[in-house]
Design an enzyme around this catalytic site. Sequence first.
Site, PDB file in Angstrom:
ATOM      1  N   ASP A 169       0.779  -1.241   0.000  1.00  0.00           N
ATOM      2  CA  ASP A 169       0.000   0.000   0.000  1.00  0.00           C
ATOM      3  C   ASP A 169       0.814   1.296   0.000  1.00  0.00           C
ATOM      4  OD1 ASP A 169      -1.683  -2.138   0.492  1.00  0.00           O
ATOM      5  OD2 ASP A 169      -2.842  -1.126   2.032  1.00  0.00           O
ATOM      6  N   GLU A 393       1.247  -9.497  11.600  1.00  0.00           N
ATOM      7  CA  GLU A 393       1.094  -9.143  10.182  1.00  0.00           C
ATOM      8  C   GLU A 393       2.464  -8.870   9.557  1.00  0.00           C
ATOM      9  OE1 GLU A 393      -1.404  -5.726   9.656  1.00  0.00           O
ATOM     10  OE2 GLU A 393      -1.451  -5.905   7.469  1.00  0.00           O
TER      11      GLU A 393
HETATM   12  C1  DGY Z   1      -6.148  -1.841   3.820  1.00  0.00           C
HETATM   13  O1  DGY Z   1      -7.318  -1.531   4.072  1.00  0.00           O
HETATM   14  O2  DGY Z   1      -5.194  -1.478   4.511  1.00  0.00           O
HETATM   15  C2  DGY Z   1      -5.875  -2.732   2.722  1.00  0.00           C
HETATM   16  O3  DGY Z   1      -4.524  -2.970   2.549  1.00  0.00           O
HETATM   17  C3  DGY Z   1      -6.516  -2.317   1.455  1.00  0.00           C
HETATM   18  O4  DGY Z   1      -6.460  -3.393   0.610  1.00  0.00           O
END
Ligand code: DGY
Length: 426
Positions: A169, A393
């Site tokens: 992201d 994560e």
């Molecule tokens: C989030 O909401 O952080 C996700 O990575 C979007 O896919």
Amino acid sequence: MRTDTSPLDAEARRILRLNDKGGYTVPTAGLYPYQWNWDSAFAGLGFACFDIDRGWRELETLMSGQWENGMVPHILFHRPDPGYFPGADVWGTEDAPGKGAGRVQSSGISQPPVAASFAWRMYQRDPGPGLARLRAMFPGLMAFHRWFIAARAESGAVAITHPWEAGRDNAPDWDAAMAGITPEGVAPYTRRDTGHVNPRMRPTKEDYDRYIWLVQFGRERGWDDAAIAAESPFRVADPTLTFTLMRACRDLRLAAGVLGEATSEIDGWIAYLEEGAETLWNAETGTYDSRDLCSGQLAGSVSNASFLCWWGGLEDRRSLPVLERVLDAARYGLPSFDPGDPKFDPLRYWRGPVWGVMNMIAGVGMAEQGLTAQAERIRADTARLIAENGFAEYFSPEDGTPAGGATFTWTAAIWLAWASPSAGEG
Ligand code: DGY
């Protein structure tokens, strides 16, 4: 079938069951309460280590959300959950012409296509029952890859239309392209992610404004790929998508072989992507990089995706010296961004932390290409991170601090499929 009962194997299986919502698995409760595309494919691989039927089912549920145009969305919103933003109402894909009627609610973009690669691994694990399931899934996987080539690969490499499409992201790869967006007209919104996780570990508000602006941009164009390609200020060719698709095409070709299906179209895709990948080569950094297709500029980003070239199947040693340098610079490999770069941040999501899933595919690729020592180092570091800090994560490459969500599905999955001493993978 595995009989190992080590406490960590047992905990990993418990996490997969915990996050199982019946046919699909959420990445972790709270932060990510839906079915995510590549998370789900990893979940399937994890389940397949102890319940092969459930592993296939995960992939089948994912593919059931495929759009009529072939796209497999990055999120399937099976059941509404107010704890996540942006939900189905913000994406507004209901009437998107590419979607087709009667499908599960979804986002309007995709994610790294690892599904074919893991379907192939599941088949190999148990070819008897796997053959029929692979056969049933084959046309959907073909359509998915065909869509990627047609809708995202005009430069030869595969482009993202939104940072979420790469799965990485807030990677520094898109900083320049994101800076080109003026996020005017974004409807007021409340972030939910920072209510679940320390904001230091998440993207910034500046990032989020642009994420939502891009969602609105796609929605206003009915999620029409051609219109988005022609008009969006954000289009970045990325090594994550390019190398995962290249690998997925190679695995789909193997599947076509056992199914007696034609392979010429897939061969064409592989050759096209191999040529296209060269447009991502950055001679200055000595690694594969991202390229902003609007400006033509390379990002200059040395990331964990740079080292997916071997997972993609390339016999290419050019980035080996940089890999060695990056591994030596971190206590735990593989950092998601170069620790020697001023933008490195050990806890902020894709700007430094170690991600087990990337380690698995990068490490397996390295092992296949004879980079045995590097692959083993990355696997051993991943195992140590999980053993010492749990199934987080992601982790700080400096001291292993667990970050983001806890009891995380894909970390549990890659433990079972690759990092655990019982996995025998890689
Ligand atoms: C989030 O909401 O952080 C996700 O990575 C979007 O896919």
